[in-house]
Design an enzyme around this catalytic site. Structure first.
Site, PDB file in Angstrom:
ATOM      1  CD  GLU A 166      -2.806  -1.025   2.141  1.00  0.00           C
ATOM      2  OE1 GLU A 166      -2.917  -0.078   2.926  1.00  0.00           O
ATOM      3  OE2 GLU A 166      -4.314  -1.912   2.038  1.00  0.00           O
ATOM      4  CD  GLU A 371      -4.054  -6.069   3.424  1.00  0.00           C
ATOM      5  OE1 GLU A 371      -4.493  -5.131   3.912  1.00  0.00           O
ATOM      6  OE2 GLU A 371      -2.278  -5.941   3.875  1.00  0.00           O
TER       7      GLU A 371
HETATM    8  C1  BG6 Z   1      -4.683  -2.649   4.956  1.00  0.00           C
HETATM    9  C2  BG6 Z   1      -3.533  -2.784   5.965  1.00  0.00           C
HETATM   10  O1  BG6 Z   1      -4.282  -1.273   5.166  1.00  0.00           O
HETATM   11  O2  BG6 Z   1      -5.706  -2.517   5.693  1.00  0.00           O
HETATM   12  C3  BG6 Z   1      -3.238  -3.262   6.801  1.00  0.00           C
HETATM   13  O3  BG6 Z   1      -2.372  -3.021   4.664  1.00  0.00           O
HETATM   14  C4  BG6 Z   1      -4.123  -3.587   7.884  1.00  0.00           C
HETATM   15  O4  BG6 Z   1      -1.408  -3.477   7.659  1.00  0.00           O
HETATM   16  C5  BG6 Z   1      -5.650  -2.928   7.072  1.00  0.00           C
HETATM   17  O5  BG6 Z   1      -4.611  -3.952   9.089  1.00  0.00           O
HETATM   18  C6  BG6 Z   1      -6.779  -2.962   7.459  1.00  0.00           C
HETATM   19  O6  BG6 Z   1      -6.759  -1.608   8.064  1.00  0.00           O
HETATM   20  P1  BG6 Z   1      -7.426  -1.519   9.642  1.00  0.00           P
HETATM   21  O7  BG6 Z   1      -6.443   0.086   9.685  1.00  0.00           O
HETATM   22  O8  BG6 Z   1      -8.601  -1.562  10.415  1.00  0.00           O
HETATM   23  O9  BG6 Z   1      -6.302  -2.195  10.530  1.00  0.00           O
END
Ligand code: BG6
Length: 471
Positions: A166, A371
């Site tokens: 990201e 993700e």
């Molecule tokens: C992504 C990241 O932006 O979103 C992760 O790569 C992150 O590291 C995930 O945990 C979810 O975001 P958040 O702020 O809910 O943890």
């Protein structure tokens, strides 16, 4: 589009789950690890920091055994740069190297493919102190050399590599660049310079990957999702196209085509954000594009036009981590068609199919979801039960759309849910949980760190065992 007949997932589809080093490992000052920008950023007294996380550093055998029980075909994790090079460059820390050798060997023993993120937000603080970090051109060679070390050390067992996680977030979140004190516009200007250096570093790293004759695939993990127009009004449609450009496509065009698109150049020029570009930079990016893309997808957004006024002149931005409103361009609004998570992220499974189609239309690279998941307030009930049916439903609907994207003709290598186990959320500590495995700790009470399987664990186990047929 609907079809008369649908194909299934390929037999070698990589079913997986993901984490990132700073969100799970803990042990931030153990065994010679150096400090990262995450370790030194100002602490938010309302939530936990990342120093202990879920203590994965001391639980790798147990955690990998759970991955095997879940049936994972692939596990995405990141390497903490400062475990390998405590100062970001220079001396290697053998204890850090050994830790990832143990992790990779344990995965291989269980036939789980390692998918390694070279750098996921935890940039070495020492490099910020040495020369300003990513905003300086010196950063390029240090990143490349670190990646080369990883290729040579782990490349006999690791076939899938993610360069930078990201990048668009890193360049807009000052603490992740190690910036302090500058005003918002200066931070943005520096962010675009850092962005350029990261793109050159990525291309050089891909060049090294090829020169070393590495097997496998490499590419960035990008945060990419559809920005829908809030209405069919042409102004809103234009706003959505501009938002796609400013949020996502500017970066993909650099990675894949080595170009600042004509419209993005205009955008940068008008705001005095154009970075210093050296001769050969763009040529290098053109020559060494990624060979796959990792896609992080959580939600979509809807936008409407936001005409500039005297009060909000062109370029005015609501000061937020990510661009939510920019006068003269767009403004994010609620999408009335979608439900949202407890943190207001709009749940849009079809948006994932659209995203994969859009990415493939534009960049023609095989993809893996790196993700996808839902952050929620999970509750540990009597008898060690976590009834996270909302997570099952979120993942099920998104996996269905991955299957439809495959039916549309998009080549998908695999799917990694976020996250394998609960971890410290990037911005919300321990209360926002993502995992298939519950970790028995709270923000300010470490309890026993027990690993407990949620309902979603048992569900995903069946999904994997049936190769996505039993959803
Ligand atoms: C992504 C990241 O932006 O979103 C992760 O790569 C992150 O590291 C995930 O945990 C979810 O975001 P958040 O702020 O809910 O943890």
């Amino acid at each position: 589009m609907e079809y008369k007949a649908y194909t299934s997932f390929d037999p070698d589809f990589l079913w997986g789950a993901a984490t990132a080093s700073f969100q799970v490992e803990g042990a931030v000052e153990e065994d010679g690890k150096g400090l990262s920008v995450i370790d030194v950023m100002p602490k938010n007294p309302a939530i936990t920091d990342f120093s202990v996380a879920v203590d994965h550093y001391h639980h790798i055998e147990e955690d990998v055994a759970l991955m095997a029980e879940l049936g994972l075909k692939v596990y995405r994790f990141s390497i903490a740069w400062t475990r390998i090079f405590p100062n970001g460059n220079g001396e290697v820390n053998q204890a850090g190297v050994d830790f990832y050798n143990r992790l990779i060997d344990a995965l291989i023993k269980h036939q789980i493919e390692p998918l390694v993120t070279i750098y996921h937000f935890d940039y070495p603080q020492s490099l910020v102190e040495q020369y300003g970090g990513w905003i300086s051109r010196e950063s390029i060679e240090d990143y490349r050399a670190y990646a080369e070390f990883l290729f040579k050390t782990y490349g006999d067992r690791v076939k899938y590599w993610l360069t930078i996680n990201e990048q668009d977030h890193v360049v807009r979140i000052p603490s992740r660049l190690g910036l302090t004190g500058e005003d918002h516009y200066e931070q943005l200007r520096l962010g675009y310079q850092a962005n350029h250096h990261m793109c050159v570093a990525t291309a050089l790293t891909i060049k090294t990957f090829h020169e070393l004759g590495m097997e496998g695939k490499i590419g960035p993990a990008v945060s990419y999702s559809m920005v829908h127009p809030a209405s069919s009004h042409p102004d809103d449609i234009l706003a959505s196209k501009d938002a796609m450009l400013i949020k996502h496509n500017y970066l993909m065009d650099l990675h894949c085509y080595g170009e600042y698109s004509y419209s993005f150049q205009r955008y940068l020029e008008e705001r005095n954000f154009t970075p210093a570009i050296e001769e050969g930079d763009l040529e290098l990016m053109k020559q060494y594009p990624p060979t796959m893309l990792g896609v992080n997808y959580y939600f979509s957004e809807a936008v409407r036009a936001f005409p500039a006024t005297e009060e909000f002149p062109i370029g005015y931005q609501k000061k937020s981590l990510l661009p939510e409103a920019e006068a003269g361009v767009f403004e994010v609004v609620k999408n009335e068609n979608l439900a949202a998570t407890d943190w207001g992220w709009e749940i849009d499974p079809v948006g994932l199919r659209l995203t994969l189609r859009e990415l493939y239309d534009r960049y023609k690279l095989p993809m893996i979801i790196t993700e996808n998941g839902i952050g929620a307030y999970d509750k540990l009930e009597e008898g060690d039960m976590i009834r996270d049916d909302y997570r099952i439903s979120y993942l099920r609907e998104h996996i269905k759309q991955v299957k439809l994207a495959i039916n549309d003709g998009v080549p998908m290598l695999g799917y990694c849910a976020w996250s394998f186990m609960d971890l410290v959320s990037g911005r919300n500590g321990m209360e926002k949980r993502y995992g298939f495995v519950y970790i028995n700790r709270e923000d300010f009470d470490f309890k026993d760190m027990r690993r407990i399987k949620k309902d979603s664990f048992h569900w995903y186990q069946k999904v994997i065992a049936s190769n996505g047929e039993d959803l």
